[in-house]
Design a protein around this motif. Sequence first.
Motif, short mmCIF file in Angstrom:
data_model
loop_
_atom_site.label_atom_id
_atom_site.label_comp_id
_atom_site.label_asym_id
_atom_site.label_seq_id
_atom_site.Cartn_x
_atom_site.Cartn_y
_atom_site.Cartn_z
N LEU A 443 0.83 -1.21 0.00
CA LEU A 443 0.00 0.00 0.00
C LEU A 443 0.86 1.26 0.00
O LEU A 443 0.75 2.14 0.86
CB LEU A 443 -0.94 0.01 1.21
CG LEU A 443 -2.19 -0.88 1.10
CD1 LEU A 443 -1.92 -2.22 1.76
CD2 LEU A 443 -3.40 -0.23 1.73
N ALA A 444 1.74 1.35 -0.99
CA ALA A 444 2.70 2.46 -1.03
C ALA A 444 2.01 3.81 -1.06
O ALA A 444 2.48 4.78 -0.43
CB ALA A 444 3.59 2.30 -2.26
N ASN A 445 0.85 3.91 -1.74
CA ASN A 445 0.16 5.20 -1.82
C ASN A 445 -0.36 5.64 -0.46
O ASN A 445 -0.32 6.84 -0.11
CB ASN A 445 -0.99 5.11 -2.82
CG ASN A 445 -2.04 4.08 -2.43
OD1 ASN A 445 -1.68 2.96 -2.04
ND2 ASN A 445 -3.31 4.42 -2.57
N VAL A 446 -0.82 4.69 0.34
CA VAL A 446 -1.33 5.04 1.67
C VAL A 446 -0.17 5.48 2.57
O VAL A 446 -0.26 6.47 3.30
CB VAL A 446 -2.08 3.84 2.29
CG1 VAL A 446 -2.45 4.13 3.75
CG2 VAL A 446 -3.32 3.52 1.48
N ARG A 447 0.91 4.74 2.50
CA ARG A 447 2.08 5.09 3.32
C ARG A 447 2.61 6.47 2.95
O ARG A 447 2.91 7.29 3.83
CB ARG A 447 3.17 4.04 3.14
CG ARG A 447 4.43 4.30 3.95
CD ARG A 447 5.49 3.27 3.67
NE ARG A 447 6.77 3.63 4.26
CZ ARG A 447 7.90 2.98 4.05
NH1 ARG A 447 7.92 1.92 3.25
NH2 ARG A 447 9.02 3.37 4.63
N GLU A 448 2.69 6.75 1.66
CA GLU A 448 3.18 8.07 1.22
C GLU A 448 2.24 9.19 1.66
O GLU A 448 2.69 10.26 2.07
CB GLU A 448 3.34 8.07 -0.29
CG GLU A 448 4.48 7.19 -0.79
CD GLU A 448 4.48 7.06 -2.30
OE1 GLU A 448 3.65 7.73 -2.95
OE2 GLU A 448 5.29 6.27 -2.83
N LEU A 449 0.93 8.92 1.59
CA LEU A 449 -0.03 9.93 2.01
C LEU A 449 0.15 10.28 3.49
O LEU A 449 0.17 11.46 3.86
CB LEU A 449 -1.46 9.42 1.74
CG LEU A 449 -2.60 10.31 2.26
CD1 LEU A 449 -2.55 11.69 1.63
CD2 LEU A 449 -3.96 9.64 1.99
N ILE A 450 0.29 9.27 4.32
CA ILE A 450 0.45 9.53 5.75
C ILE A 450 1.79 10.22 6.01
O ILE A 450 1.87 11.16 6.82
CB ILE A 450 0.35 8.21 6.55
CG1 ILE A 450 -1.04 7.58 6.35
CG2 ILE A 450 0.60 8.47 8.04
CD1 ILE A 450 -1.16 6.19 6.93
N ASP A 451 2.85 9.78 5.32
CA ASP A 451 4.15 10.42 5.49
C ASP A 451 4.08 11.90 5.12
O ASP A 451 4.65 12.76 5.80
CB ASP A 451 5.20 9.73 4.63
CG ASP A 451 5.91 8.61 5.37
OD1 ASP A 451 6.01 8.70 6.61
OD2 ASP A 451 6.34 7.65 4.73
N ASP A 452 3.40 12.20 4.04
CA ASP A 452 3.30 13.58 3.56
C ASP A 452 2.40 14.43 4.45
O ASP A 452 2.68 15.62 4.67
CB ASP A 452 2.77 13.62 2.13
CG ASP A 452 3.75 13.06 1.13
OD1 ASP A 452 4.95 12.93 1.47
OD2 ASP A 452 3.33 12.72 0.01
N ALA A 453 1.32 13.84 4.98
CA ALA A 453 0.27 14.63 5.61
C ALA A 453 0.40 14.74 7.12
O ALA A 453 0.04 15.77 7.70
CB ALA A 453 -1.10 14.05 5.26
N VAL A 454 0.89 13.69 7.79
CA VAL A 454 0.81 13.64 9.25
C VAL A 454 2.21 13.70 9.85
O VAL A 454 3.11 12.98 9.41
CB VAL A 454 0.08 12.36 9.72
CG1 VAL A 454 -0.04 12.34 11.25
CG2 VAL A 454 -1.31 12.27 9.08
N VAL A 455 2.37 14.55 10.86
CA VAL A 455 3.67 14.66 11.53
C VAL A 455 4.03 13.33 12.18
O VAL A 455 3.16 12.51 12.47
CB VAL A 455 3.67 15.79 12.58
CG1 VAL A 455 3.41 17.13 11.90
CG2 VAL A 455 2.64 15.52 13.67
N SER A 456 5.30 13.11 12.43
CA SER A 456 5.76 11.81 12.92
C SER A 456 5.30 11.51 14.34
O SER A 456 5.13 10.35 14.71
CB SER A 456 7.29 11.73 12.85
OG SER A 456 7.87 12.77 13.63
N ASP A 457 5.09 12.53 15.17
CA ASP A 457 4.66 12.31 16.54
C ASP A 457 3.49 13.23 16.86
O ASP A 457 3.62 14.22 17.58
CB ASP A 457 5.83 12.58 17.51
CG ASP A 457 5.48 12.21 18.95
OD1 ASP A 457 4.55 11.41 19.14
OD2 ASP A 457 6.15 12.73 19.86
N PRO A 458 2.31 12.90 16.36
CA PRO A 458 1.17 13.80 16.51
C PRO A 458 0.55 13.71 17.90
O PRO A 458 0.72 12.72 18.61
CB PRO A 458 0.18 13.29 15.45
CG PRO A 458 0.48 11.81 15.37
CD PRO A 458 1.97 11.70 15.57
N PRO A 459 -0.19 14.73 18.30
CA PRO A 459 -0.92 14.67 19.58
C PRO A 459 -2.13 13.75 19.45
O PRO A 459 -2.53 13.36 18.35
CB PRO A 459 -1.35 16.12 19.80
CG PRO A 459 -1.45 16.70 18.41
CD PRO A 459 -0.37 16.03 17.61
#
Length: 910
Positions: A443-459
Motif C-alpha cells: 500500500l505504497a500510496n497510503v504510506r506516502e499519504l500519511i508520510d506527507d500529511a501527518v507529523v511523525s509524533d502527533p498529539p
Amino acid sequence: MDPALGPPDAMAEKRDELTPMMRQYHDLCARYDDAIVLFQVGDFYETFCGAAERSARLLEIALTSREDSTGEYPMAGIPIDNAESYIEDLLEAGYRVAVADQVEEPGETSGVVERAVTRVITPGTLTEDELLASDDNNFVAAVARGRGVDTRPADDELALALLDVSTGDFLATSSAATEAIADEVSRFAPAEAVVGPNAPADVLPDDCMVTPFDEHVFDRERAAAILSEYFGEPDALLASDAEIRACGALLAYAEYARGGEHEGETGDGERNGDDETEENARGIGDSDRLEYLTHLTRYDPREYLLLDAVALRSLELFEPRAVNGRDDATLVGVLDETACALGGRTLRDWLRRPLLESHRIEARLDAVEELTGSVQTREHCHELLRDVYDLERLIGRISRERANARDLRSLRDTLAVVPEIRSQLADADCDRLRDLHENLDPLANVRELIDDAVVSDPPIEITEGGIIAEGYDSDLDELRGTARDGKQWIDDLEARERERTGIDSLKVGYNSVHGYYIEVTNPNLDAVPENYQRRQTLKNSERFVTPELKEREDEIVGAEERADEREYELFCAVRSDIGGEVERVQGLADALATLDALVSLATVAAQYDYCRPEILDPESEQTNSGVEIDITGGRHPVVERTQESFVPNGAQFDSEQRLAVITGPNMSGKSTYMRQVAQIVLLAQVGSFVPAESARLTPVERIFTRVGASDDIAGGRSTFMVEMDELATILRDADERSLVLLDEVGRGTSTADGLAIAQAITEHLHDVVDATTLFATHHHPLTELADDLPEAFTLHFEVEQTDGEVVFQHEIEPGAATGSYGVEVATAAGVPEDVVDRSRELVDANAAAETTAETEPTADGGTSELESTETAPVPDSVAAELRDLNVGHMTPVEALTELDRLQRLLEEES
C-alpha cells in the motif's frame, strides 16, 4: 425493564414543561430505553433520576442533584476523559450504554446545545481498545429460524450469524439440527446475541447477553434489503432464508449500535417503526453504514472438525479445566508464539475450526515445514511482525471516523515493514508462502499519504492542531506563517519596549483569559507611555495592552483558530481517503495474520521437537475405511511443558483395532493419555507439527469427550445426569469418522449399574457406531468383554509396587491392569495410616466373600460375577425380561430407566 432505564417517571409526567436540556435527556432515554444514557454536559457524562442513583451505587461516584424551574433531580456524572473505565464497570454489571455527545459547539448556538447518541456500547459491539478484554475476536451473534414474522414460505432451518464489530469478521451458517447451531455458538463464544422470533435462545451459553431487539429486523425482505446494500444479492451469497434473516438482523443491530439519528426511529422509543420508505423500513441512515464490512463468509460446519462445548472444555483448547489453572496451561497457550494481534486471532480461529480436507492441511504443513527449516527467515519474520499493529481494528476505526492521527501513524509504521517481510518470502518454495508473498500489498500510496500529511509524533487530540505536516497544504502553511510572524513580533516586543521605556523589568506575557499583555511593576508605573491601555491590576504590578499589540493578538488568534480548523478538515480528508482503501488494508491484514500464525507453529515445532504428521486422504483407494491413527512416542503438548520429564506413549488404531479399553490406577496417566491422542489429532488437522517421534493419521470429522465429573447445579442435574446426557449425544451422533474419549463412565451410580451401562456402551460403540474409541475404566470386567469383541483391545499403565508403595511408570502397555492399587494410591496421597490399614482389611474381606460367591453354581451350572452379588434367586419373569433386553440399541438413559424398573419389579416379586 430496569427502573434505571428508559425515560424517568419524574420527567415523563411533565415532559413539555421540562427545560430544553432535560427534555433532550428524556427523549434520548425514551429512544434508547434498553440502555443507560450517558449525557454530555461540558466535560462530564451525566445521568439523572433512577439512572443516576444506580450509576452512583455501581460506580461508587458522588450522587448530587440538579435543580431547575421544574424540580430537583438526582444527578451523577463521570469525567469524559476517563469514561472508558466507568463504562467497563457498567457493562460488567450487565448494562448497555448509550453515549450521547454534544454534536455542536456551545458557542455556535443561541439555544441548548444539540446532543445525539453517537454509539451504543454493549458487550458484543465493543470497538474501543480500552474496553476489549483481549486481542481475540469479540463476537455478537444473531439466531433466526427460516420462518419469521412474514408469511412467505421458507424452510425451518436454524441460522447463526456472527459479527466482530471491531474487526469486520462476518460469518454465517445454518443447520436443521439445533444441536449443531449450539455447537457453533460454543466454538465462537459470542459475548452478546439478538434472537429472532420463534428461534431458541437456549442454544446460547449462560454468559452470553441476550439483547431484545425489534423483531421486524428479522423480516426476510427487510433483511435482504440491508444485505444487498453491503454485499449484493443475498440469495447468491447465503444458503437459506434463515441465514438471510440472521445476517440482515445482525447488520441492523450493528448499525443501531453505531449510533446516530436513525430515520426509522420515532421519538417515542420505537425503533424501525415507519415503513414509508426503504430507509425508514430498515431504520437506518447513510451515516450509520459500516463501510469496513466488506466480506460475509458463509460456511458449513461440516467443512471443519466439529468440537462441541464439552470437547472444547475437556481438551483445554482455550481455558484450563482446573479452576485455578494457569492461563497458559491450554493448547492455545503452548502454541501461541505469535508476534501481533492479527496472528493471535488467526491461530485461535484455526484451533476453533481444524481442517478436514487433506490437501488444505498439507498446504499449511508445507509452509510450517519450510519455516521450521529456514531459521533466519522464521526469526527475521517474527521480529518484523512485532512492529505490525492490529490492522483490522485500525481500519475499522478509520472507517468509522473514530481514528486519531496516532492511529494513522500506526498504520504507516506497519506498512513500513511490509516490503522487508515480503522480501523474506521472495524465494519461498511452497505454494502457501508464495501466495502470501504476492498478497503482501505494501500500500505504497497510503504510506506516502500519511508520510506527507501527518507529523511523525502527533498529539492525541485531532481538533487542536499540530497534526498536519509542513508543506502538505499551502493555505495551512500561510496561516501558520501568519501566526508565527505575529508571535515573533511579540517575542521582539519585550526588548523594544524595554529600550523605549527604560523599564528593565518590563515583561510581555500571555494567559488564556486576558490574552497578550505588557506587565509593569508598581515602582515603574510613572514611566508607562501614554499609548498603554490598562487591562488588569495585580497586587504588585499592572498589565497593559497597546492598540498594535491587540491587533497582533487578533491576527495571531484568528490565524491559529483558522489553522486548527483547516488541520481538522485536512485530517478528516486524509482519514477518509485511507478509509477508501479498506479492502486492500483488510487483505494485507489477512496475509500478515496468516504468516504470523504459520511462523508461530514453526517456532513451536522447532523449539519443542515436534514432527510433521503424515496425513492420510480418506478418499484415497490406498486408505482403509474409517480412521487410522499411528503415533509413535507421542507427548501431551500441555502437560510436557509443566513437568521436568514426560514419558512418551504411542497409539495405534485402524479398522481392525478401533476400540481400546484402558485400565490402570488413578494418577497412572489414563486421562492424560487419552487427551494426548486427541490433541495430537487436532493439532495435525490444524496444520501444525505434533509432539511425537512420528504420526500418521486420517482426519477425523468430530471429537467427542466424556471426561471428568461435574454437576450442573443451576440446571438441577446431578453428575450422573450430566454424564448420561453427554453419552446420549455421543451414541446418537458419533460414526466411523469420529474419535471418542470416555473416562470412567458410570461412576455416578452404583457399581452394578455403572458396569452394566459401561458394558452396554462399549458393545454399542463397537457393534453399531464403529467410532475410534479410547475407553478408560476401573470396571475390570470390561477387559474380558474386549477379548470377545473382534475390533477391541486392551491397554494398561504399568505400576511398580515396592514395600507397599506404588511407583507410576506412566508407560502404556498391551493387556489389562492386574489391580487398581486404590489403597496404595490413598497412602501416597497422605490418607491417615489407620484409615489405610482398615481399608486393606476390608479389601481382603471383600475379596474372600467374592471368591466364595463365585464358586456357587448358577441356574445354568456356571458362575456369574453379576449374579454373585444377589442374595436370592432372580424370579423367572424378571430373568426373562432381562434376557430379552437389547441393551446395545438403547441409549444410556433408556438403559438406566429400564434397570430401575426391573429393580423395582425384583423387589416386588422377592
